[in-house]
Enzyme design. Structure first.
Site, PDB file in Angstrom:
ATOM      1  N   HIS A  80       0.848  -1.201   0.000  1.00 34.13           N
ATOM      2  CA  HIS A  80       0.000   0.000   0.000  1.00 34.13           C
ATOM      3  C   HIS A  80       0.879   1.246   0.000  1.00 34.13           C
ATOM      4  O   HIS A  80       1.047   1.910   1.021  1.00 34.13           O
ATOM      5  CB  HIS A  80      -0.964  -0.022   1.192  1.00 34.13           C
TER       6      HIS A  80
ATOM      7  N   HIS B 101       1.367   1.398  -5.791  1.00 38.08           N
ATOM      8  CA  HIS B 101       0.004   0.838  -5.891  1.00 38.08           C
ATOM      9  C   HIS B 101      -0.995   1.931  -6.288  1.00 38.08           C
ATOM     10  O   HIS B 101      -1.904   1.691  -7.091  1.00 38.08           O
ATOM     11  CB  HIS B 101      -0.392   0.182  -4.560  1.00 38.08           C
TER      12      HIS B 101
ATOM     13  N   HIS C 175      -6.641   6.859  -2.890  1.00 39.49           N
ATOM     14  CA  HIS C 175      -7.510   5.945  -2.132  1.00 39.49           C
ATOM     15  C   HIS C 175      -6.813   5.228  -0.962  1.00 39.49           C
ATOM     16  O   HIS C 175      -7.479   4.748  -0.051  1.00 39.49           O
ATOM     17  CB  HIS C 175      -8.188   4.937  -3.062  1.00 39.49           C
ATOM     18  N   ASP C 176      -5.469   5.141  -0.989  1.00 34.32           N
ATOM     19  CA  ASP C 176      -4.763   4.500   0.135  1.00 34.32           C
ATOM     20  C   ASP C 176      -3.766   5.459   0.785  1.00 34.32           C
ATOM     21  O   ASP C 176      -2.818   5.006   1.446  1.00 34.32           O
ATOM     22  CB  ASP C 176      -4.020   3.248  -0.344  1.00 34.32           C
TER      23      ASP C 176
ATOM     24  N   ASP D 225      -8.537  -1.242  -8.328  1.00 34.43           N
ATOM     25  CA  ASP D 225      -7.828  -1.460  -7.066  1.00 34.43           C
ATOM     26  C   ASP D 225      -7.375  -2.919  -6.906  1.00 34.43           C
ATOM     27  O   ASP D 225      -6.332  -3.194  -6.324  1.00 34.43           O
ATOM     28  CB  ASP D 225      -8.766  -1.048  -5.907  1.00 34.43           C
TER      29      ASP D 225
HETATM   30 ZN   LIG Z   1      -5.759  -0.016  -2.791  1.00 41.55          ZN
END
Ligand SMILES: [Zn+2]
Length: 324
Positions: free
Chosen positions: A59, A63, A99-100, A210
């Site tokens: 993460h 990514h 998103h992360d 994702d």
């Molecule tokens: Zn992710």
């Protein structure tokens, strides 16, 4: 730059290379500036986001950029391209990018089990997704980085909400419910002018991007899988050390990479891409790649299982023959 969902993102070593790659993806998505966003500020926003990713095994910024890249490939598919408004495409790519953000390298269960401040703050619900969304919106609140400031106020509000909701949709705890709802919606008419249909499809694309690694060419897919298990196993070690419940995939002594990937494809990834291929036939190539990789993982997992059985039998026989 040709969009390539198999582009070897992991080979980009420098943060600046990753940021440049992302800026190019966004530019390609909005070549005529139809989205209306502030193009002077978007690269600064991307740069600021990149600083807030940690050096986790999986993460991490790689990514995030990979998810954005796969999403850009999806957005270029003909049916999708026609259905999504330009600003939505940019906001969805932004959601992929952020998103992360500030992911700690351990999952929501860890946060809940150690009763972290974040878990308390978000009442144990979608803890890390809520946090990433807040970090992303926080950066957007900085006037130097607010790439929405050229848009009318109500459009900015809608865009921020879309960003928040899209990031929240990546919470894997609700994955199966999401698949059920998507399946029901896709069995009806594919009406992109229906806001409910549009946002469901938009979020499903982000979710699919994702978890799209297992559908890459096998060599790439396996490299990502190795990154994932490293992160899971590191968490598993910590969980054992602290006497916390060990996550299903986190026990290095019990989880075998090939079998785990085969299970992940079968149980989680395949269904989503099969559904998306009903929306746009362009997704079929991912379904085909998933089937191909599933075959390879199953074969490798079986060979490893047989080898372990054999080693066990030899050990038992040796004990039997050496017994007095
Ligand atoms: Zn992710």
């Amino acid at each position: 730059m040709k969009l390539d969902r198999n582009f070897p993102i992991l080979s980009l070593r420098l943060k600046s290379e990753l940021v440049d790659f992302a800026v190019n993806l966004f530019r390609q998505e909005d070549p005529d500036g139809k989205s209306g966003i502030n193009w002077n500020k978007l690269p600064r926003y991307i740069q600021a986001v990149s600083q807030k990713y940690f050096d986790n095994h999986y993460h991490n910024l790689h990514h995030a950029i990979d998810t954005t890249n796969v999403l850009a490939w999806m957005l270029a598919l003909p049916v999708v391209r026609k259905g999504f408004p330009p600003l939505h495409r940019i906001m969805l790519m932004t959601a992929a990018l952020v998103h992360d953000v500030e992911h700690p390298g351990k999952d929501n269960n860890w946060e809940i089990n150690i009763r972290s401040n974040l878990a308390t703050k978000y009442d144990n619900r979608a803890v890390l997704e809520n946090h990433s969304a807040q970090v992303a919106l926080g950066l957007l609140a900085d006037p130097e980085l607010n790439f929405l400031d050229t848009l009318p106020g109500f459009v900015q509000d809608d865009s921020r909400k879309m960003l928040h909701d899209a990031v929240l949709a990546t919470d894997f705890a609700r994955h199966r419910d999401f698949i059920t709802i998507l399946e029901a919606k896709l069995s009806g008419s594919h009406d992109f002018s229906d806001p409910e249909f549009l946002s469901l499809v938009e979020f499903s694309l982000l979710k699919a991007a994702d978890i799209s690694n297992p559908g890459k060419v096998f060599e790439q897919a396996k490299k990502w899988a190795e990154c994932v298990v490293k992160e899971f196993w590191a968490q598993g070690k910590e969980e054992k050390k602290r006497n916390l419940p060990v996550g299903m995939l986190n026990d290095q002594e019990k989880v075998e990479l090939h079998a785990a990937q085969a299970g992940f494809i079968k149980m989680q990834v395949m269904d989503l891409f099969v559904l998306l291929s009903r929306l746009d036939p362009g997704f079929q190539e991912v379904v085909d790649a998933l089937e191909h990789n599933l075959g390879k993982y199953n074969k490798a997992a079986e060979a490893i299982r047989q080898r372990r059985e054999h080693t066990k039998k030899v050990a038992v026989n040796q004990t039997a023959t050496s017994a007095p």
